[in-house]
Write a protein that holds these residues in place. Structure first.
Motif, short mmCIF file in Angstrom:
data_model
loop_
_atom_site.label_atom_id
_atom_site.label_comp_id
_atom_site.label_asym_id
_atom_site.label_seq_id
_atom_site.Cartn_x
_atom_site.Cartn_y
_atom_site.Cartn_z
N PHE A 7 0.59 -1.19 0.06
CA PHE A 7 -0.20 -0.17 -0.36
C PHE A 7 0.96 1.21 0.11
N THR A 8 1.52 1.71 -0.93
CA THR A 8 1.98 2.99 -1.13
C THR A 8 0.90 4.24 -2.14
N TYR A 9 1.35 5.36 -1.86
CA TYR A 9 1.23 6.66 -2.74
C TYR A 9 1.46 6.34 -3.85
N ASN A 10 0.81 7.26 -5.42
CA ASN A 10 1.03 6.91 -6.53
C ASN A 10 2.02 8.39 -6.11
N THR A 11 1.60 9.15 -5.65
CA THR A 11 2.50 11.08 -5.18
C THR A 11 2.69 11.17 -4.29
N ALA A 12 3.71 12.20 -3.22
CA ALA A 12 4.25 12.18 -2.10
C ALA A 12 2.52 12.78 -1.71
N ALA A 13 2.59 12.60 -0.64
CA ALA A 13 1.04 12.83 0.08
C ALA A 13 2.05 13.26 1.32
N PRO A 14 1.11 15.05 1.35
CA PRO A 14 1.34 15.81 2.50
C PRO A 14 0.41 15.37 4.15
N ARG A 15 0.96 15.16 5.16
CA ARG A 15 -0.11 14.59 6.20
C ARG A 15 0.30 15.48 7.27
N THR A 16 -0.64 15.61 8.59
CA THR A 16 -0.61 16.08 9.98
C THR A 16 -0.07 15.73 11.02
N LEU A 17 0.03 15.23 12.12
CA LEU A 17 0.28 14.64 12.48
C LEU A 17 -0.28 15.56 14.53
N SER A 18 -1.77 15.78 14.27
CA SER A 18 -1.38 16.98 15.22
C SER A 18 -1.92 16.13 17.05
N LEU A 19 -1.38 16.69 18.08
CA LEU A 19 -1.24 15.82 19.11
C LEU A 19 -1.94 17.47 20.62
N PRO A 20 -2.95 17.03 20.83
CA PRO A 20 -3.48 17.58 22.20
C PRO A 20 -2.71 17.23 23.72
N ASN A 62 10.56 6.83 6.62
CA ASN A 62 10.98 7.57 5.32
C ASN A 62 10.13 8.76 5.54
N ALA A 63 9.09 9.26 6.40
CA ALA A 63 8.78 10.80 5.99
C ALA A 63 9.71 11.94 5.87
N THR A 64 9.68 12.82 5.37
CA THR A 64 9.99 13.68 5.45
C THR A 64 9.40 14.78 6.03
N ILE A 65 9.97 14.71 8.01
CA ILE A 65 9.37 16.31 8.41
C ILE A 65 9.30 17.32 8.25
N THR A 66 8.16 18.32 7.58
CA THR A 66 8.67 19.61 6.66
C THR A 66 8.45 20.94 7.52
N GLY A 67 6.89 20.74 8.77
CA GLY A 67 6.64 22.08 9.28
C GLY A 67 6.29 21.01 11.29
N PHE A 68 6.49 22.36 12.22
CA PHE A 68 6.56 22.00 13.90
C PHE A 68 5.67 23.25 13.88
N ASP A 69 4.55 23.34 14.17
CA ASP A 69 4.08 24.71 15.59
C ASP A 69 3.34 23.84 16.67
N ALA A 70 2.92 24.86 17.54
CA ALA A 70 2.44 24.48 19.05
C ALA A 70 1.45 26.07 18.78
N THR A 71 0.85 25.73 19.94
CA THR A 71 -0.66 26.74 20.13
C THR A 71 -0.28 26.56 21.59
N LEU A 72 0.45 28.01 22.02
CA LEU A 72 1.43 28.26 23.69
C LEU A 72 0.37 29.73 23.62
N ARG A 73 0.21 29.89 25.20
CA ARG A 73 0.01 31.16 25.66
C ARG A 73 1.41 31.19 26.78
N SER A 74 2.06 32.61 27.20
CA SER A 74 2.95 33.32 27.85
C SER A 74 2.46 34.51 28.59
N ALA A 75 1.55 34.40 29.14
CA ALA A 75 0.64 35.71 29.44
C ALA A 75 1.80 36.51 30.05
#
Length: 160
Positions: A7-20, A62-75
């Motif tokens: 089970f593979t992709y015909n073209t590269a597939a962007p994905r997001t891993l979201s964690l709370p 073999n995935a390529t990490i392309t981005g990283f962000d976080a929702t933060l609050r520093s009052a």
């Protein structure tokens, strides 16, 4: 017989891993990490100096990490919150490498998405490395500094 490799992709597939925030744990058992399920934020109960929140990552080989962000609050914005995406050798021999990092600047009074500083795309190798995220702050200042969640963006390669 069919295998997962079939089970593979015909073209590269962007994905997001979201964690709370619920995915995070205190790196030190003596520091209590509170997760407020009503607001979806993680924070240390007391004013903790040099406390770390950590979470393991399960990224595809073999995935390529392309981005990283976080929702933060520093009052108060006195001490920045720093997020690190880390890769370390699975056998424990050798240094940990920071793949990507992000940092709050000044007060962030409401939950805000903070993007990682520019970084070179990183190829995931689960045979040799373990991946995790760490949030750190010189002074968490109780509920004034919060992590709400974070995302890792990556691309799964196409079939050869």
């Amino acid at each position: 017989s069919v295998t997962a490799a079939d089970f593979t992709y015909n073209t590269a597939a962007p994905r997001t891993l979201s964690l709370p925030a619920e995915a995070l744990r205190s790196a030190d058992g003596s520091q209590f990490l509170n997760v407020d399920l009503a607001t979806g934020r993680a924070f240390f109960d007391n004013a903790i100096t040099v406390g770390y929140m950590v979470a393991p990552l399960d990224l595809p080989h073999n995935a390529t990490i392309t981005g990283f962000d976080a929702t933060l609050r520093s009052a108060l914005g006195v001490d920045p919150i720093q997020g690190l995406l880390i890769r370390r050798p699975v056998n424990g021999v050798g240094p940990s490498i920071v793949v990507a990092n992000l940092t709050t600047t000044g007060p962030v009074p409401i939950p805000t998405i903070i993007d990682a500083l520019p970084f070179a795309p990183n190829l995931v190798n689960t045979n040799q490395f373990i991946y995790s995220v760490r949030f750190q702050c010189a002074d968490w200042d109780g509920p004034n500094n919060n992590v709400y969640g974070f995302r890792i963006r990556y691309t799964v390669p196409a079939a050869d």
